[in-house]
Scaffold this motif. Structure first.
Motif, PDB file in Angstrom:
ATOM      1  N   LEU A 191       0.847  -1.214   0.159  1.00 15.71           N
ATOM      2  CA  LEU A 191      -0.072  -0.089  -0.056  1.00 15.71           C
ATOM      3  C   LEU A 191       0.820   1.124  -0.052  1.00 15.71           C
ATOM      4  CD1 LEU A 191      -2.796  -1.351   2.255  1.00 15.71           C
ATOM      5  CD2 LEU A 191      -3.173  -0.254   0.267  1.00 15.71           C
ATOM      6  N   LYS A 192       2.013   1.146   0.809  1.00 11.46           N
ATOM      7  CA  LYS A 192       2.911   2.235   0.867  1.00 11.46           C
ATOM      8  C   LYS A 192       3.399   2.656  -0.552  1.00 11.46           C
ATOM      9  CE  LYS A 192       6.809   4.352   3.336  1.00 11.46           C
ATOM     10  NZ  LYS A 192       6.103   5.670   3.415  1.00 11.46           N
ATOM     11  N   TYR A 193       3.757   1.794  -1.288  1.00 10.66           N
ATOM     12  CA  TYR A 193       4.773   1.833  -2.442  1.00 10.66           C
ATOM     13  C   TYR A 193       4.134   1.581  -3.937  1.00 10.66           C
ATOM     14  CZ  TYR A 193       8.514   2.320   0.838  1.00 10.66           C
ATOM     15  OH  TYR A 193       9.189   2.783   1.847  1.00 10.66           O
ATOM     16  N   SER A 194       2.558   1.720  -3.811  1.00  9.07           N
ATOM     17  CA  SER A 194       1.782   1.394  -4.974  1.00  9.07           C
ATOM     18  C   SER A 194       1.000   2.417  -5.180  1.00  9.07           C
ATOM     19  CB  SER A 194       0.838   0.067  -4.878  1.00  9.07           C
ATOM     20  OG  SER A 194       1.536  -1.176  -4.925  1.00  9.07           O
ATOM     21  N   ARG A 195       0.809   2.809  -6.482  1.00  7.80           N
ATOM     22  CA  ARG A 195      -0.042   3.866  -6.961  1.00  7.80           C
ATOM     23  C   ARG A 195      -1.537   3.594  -7.235  1.00  7.80           C
ATOM     24  NH1 ARG A 195       3.216   8.518  -7.515  1.00  7.80           N
ATOM     25  NH2 ARG A 195       5.211   7.828  -6.201  1.00  7.80           N
ATOM     26  N   GLY A 196      -1.695   2.240  -7.342  1.00  2.00           N
ATOM     27  CA  GLY A 196      -3.118   1.540  -7.801  1.00  2.00           C
ATOM     28  C   GLY A 196      -2.750   0.082  -7.647  1.00  2.00           C
ATOM     29  N   PHE A 197      -4.062  -0.678  -7.647  1.00  2.00           N
ATOM     30  CA  PHE A 197      -3.990  -2.186  -7.742  1.00  2.00           C
ATOM     31  C   PHE A 197      -4.554  -2.675  -9.070  1.00  2.00           C
ATOM     32  CE2 PHE A 197      -3.848  -3.045  -2.837  1.00  2.00           C
ATOM     33  CZ  PHE A 197      -2.487  -2.654  -2.872  1.00  2.00           C
ATOM     34  N   ILE A 198      -4.031  -3.689  -9.658  1.00  2.00           N
ATOM     35  CA  ILE A 198      -4.979  -4.558 -10.735  1.00  2.00           C
ATOM     36  C   ILE A 198      -5.042  -5.744  -9.990  1.00  2.00           C
ATOM     37  CG2 ILE A 198      -4.987  -5.251 -13.097  1.00  2.00           C
ATOM     38  CD1 ILE A 198      -3.313  -2.934 -13.833  1.00  2.00           C
ATOM     39  N   THR A 199      -6.230  -6.301  -9.753  1.00  2.00           N
ATOM     40  CA  THR A 199      -6.490  -7.407  -9.142  1.00  2.00           C
ATOM     41  C   THR A 199      -7.217  -8.474 -10.072  1.00  2.00           C
ATOM     42  OG1 THR A 199      -7.029  -6.193  -7.094  1.00  2.00           O
ATOM     43  CG2 THR A 199      -7.743  -8.643  -7.301  1.00  2.00           C
ATOM     44  N   MET A 200      -6.454  -9.627 -10.264  1.00  2.00           N
ATOM     45  CA  MET A 200      -6.720 -10.539 -11.468  1.00  2.00           C
ATOM     46  C   MET A 200      -7.463 -11.830 -10.545  1.00  2.00           C
ATOM     47  SD  MET A 200      -3.532 -10.243 -13.947  1.00  2.00           S
ATOM     48  CE  MET A 200      -4.670 -11.228 -15.421  1.00  2.00           C
ATOM     49  N   PRO A 201      -8.149 -12.569 -11.357  1.00  3.04           N
ATOM     50  CA  PRO A 201      -8.741 -13.868 -10.553  1.00  3.04           C
ATOM     51  C   PRO A 201      -7.686 -14.383  -9.703  1.00  3.04           C
ATOM     52  CG  PRO A 201      -9.389 -13.612 -12.808  1.00  3.04           C
ATOM     53  CD  PRO A 201      -8.199 -12.826 -12.709  1.00  3.04           C
ATOM     54  N   GLY A 202      -8.275 -14.517  -8.401  1.00  2.00           N
ATOM     55  CA  GLY A 202      -7.618 -15.342  -7.364  1.00  2.00           C
ATOM     56  C   GLY A 202      -8.253 -15.853  -6.331  1.00  2.00           C
ATOM     57  N   GLY A 203      -7.579 -16.441  -5.094  1.00  2.00           N
ATOM     58  CA  GLY A 203      -8.237 -16.985  -4.060  1.00  2.00           C
ATOM     59  C   GLY A 203      -8.418 -16.146  -2.859  1.00  2.00           C
ATOM     60  N   PHE A 204      -8.451 -16.623  -1.541  1.00  2.00           N
ATOM     61  CA  PHE A 204      -8.360 -15.755  -0.493  1.00  2.00           C
ATOM     62  C   PHE A 204      -7.324 -14.829  -0.351  1.00  2.00           C
ATOM     63  CE2 PHE A 204     -10.637 -19.851   1.951  1.00  2.00           C
ATOM     64  CZ  PHE A 204     -11.709 -19.619   1.276  1.00  2.00           C
ATOM     65  N   GLY A 205      -6.294 -15.131  -0.473  1.00  2.00           N
ATOM     66  CA  GLY A 205      -5.256 -14.085  -0.565  1.00  2.00           C
ATOM     67  C   GLY A 205      -5.751 -12.898  -1.478  1.00  2.00           C
ATOM     68  N   THR A 206      -5.790 -13.170  -2.441  1.00  2.00           N
ATOM     69  CA  THR A 206      -6.238 -12.111  -3.537  1.00  2.00           C
ATOM     70  C   THR A 206      -7.279 -11.443  -3.070  1.00  2.00           C
ATOM     71  OG1 THR A 206      -5.526 -13.352  -5.420  1.00  2.00           O
ATOM     72  CG2 THR A 206      -6.851 -11.508  -5.817  1.00  2.00           C
ATOM     73  N   LEU A 207      -8.650 -12.009  -2.630  1.00  2.00           N
ATOM     74  CA  LEU A 207      -9.501 -11.318  -1.873  1.00  2.00           C
ATOM     75  C   LEU A 207      -9.367 -10.503  -0.636  1.00  2.00           C
ATOM     76  CD1 LEU A 207     -12.309 -14.354  -2.400  1.00  2.00           C
ATOM     77  CD2 LEU A 207     -12.234 -11.914  -3.727  1.00  2.00           C
TER      78      LEU A 207
END
Length: 239
Positions: free
Chosen positions: A153-169
């Motif tokens: 969160l500190k070093y990202s300017r945004g997230f691209i979230t692709m299909p995934g499991g519990f960790g991704t959610l």
């Protein structure tokens, strides 16, 4: 014979030593009577993880994190789209951050690496070693999930979230909570893969929103797409 192994910070555990509890596990499950002796040392170890992360990433150019399943196989459509996202982000001027493992993480790192960009992997101690993929130019291994999440969160300017499991959610909803509550600002969130994410968004819209648990503007916090260029464009300009 395959000997189980995993990394615990700078230490590699093999064979019978592999049975030692993970650092997160010891912290959360520890009920030992000697807590007054154990926990202060844990605090120092946690502090060191933050110091190592801040030190390694302080000069990182504007970056975007790509999340998704470690189980996505090379050669599949979603893996190739992950490569395209990593490549396109670098071409736009971003570094790429992933969890450093296989699957979608590897795909994003591969695209960034082959495009000549900075390809970051933030690994985590797990019961079975998954290791860093081969496309990372800067890698850090963490014992504690919360230290690792802070770096995302500190070093990202945004997230691209692709299909995934519990960790991704988990990463998705934690980031959305911080955006919704104003802890982070101007932080774009893309859900990539309409077939995968549309049922979740339908549930949010027709159950969570209709039940009054979120507000209508909260649904505007995410961009849902199958288009690589649209996902990259949603991240804005490197700054």
């Amino acid at each position: 014979m395959t000997v189980p192994k995993r990394r615990q910070g700078a230490v590699e555990l093999r064979g019978k030593e592999h049975a030692q509890p993970m650092a997160d596990q010891a912290l959360l499950e520890g009920r030992e009577k000697r807590w007054s002796q154990q926990d202060p040392w844990r605090v120092l170890r946690i502090q060191s993880e933050f110091v190592d992360g801040f030190d390694a990433l302080q000069e990182l150019e504007p970056a975007v994190s790509i999340f998704g399943s470690a189980r996505t196989k090379p050669g599949t459509e979603m893996y190739e789209l992950g490569e395209a996202l990593g490549r396109g982000l670098v071409e736009k001027g971003f570094a790429v951050i992933t969890g450093g493992g296989p699957g979608i993480m590897e795909a994003g790192n591969k695209g960034a690496f082959e495009a000549g960009g900075t390809s970051v992997g933030l690994g985590i101690e797990l019961p079975h070693e998954q290791g860093m993929n081969d496309y990372i130019t800067l890698g850090i291994n963490f014992r504690y999930f919360f230290a690792r999440k802070t770096m995302f969160l500190k070093y990202s300017r945004g997230f691209i979230t692709m299909p995934g499991g519990f960790g991704t959610l988990d990463e998705l909803f934690e980031a959305l909570t911080l955006i919704q509550t104003g802890k982070v600002h101007n932080f774009p969130m893309v859900l990539f893969g309409t077939a995968y994410w549309t049922p979740l968004m339908d549930w949010v819209r027709h159950t969570v929103l209709d039940g009054g648990f979120v507000s209508a503007p909260d649904l505007d916090l995410v961009t849902l797409t199958d288009d690589v260029d649209e996902a990259i464009e949603a991240m804005g300009e490197p700054r």
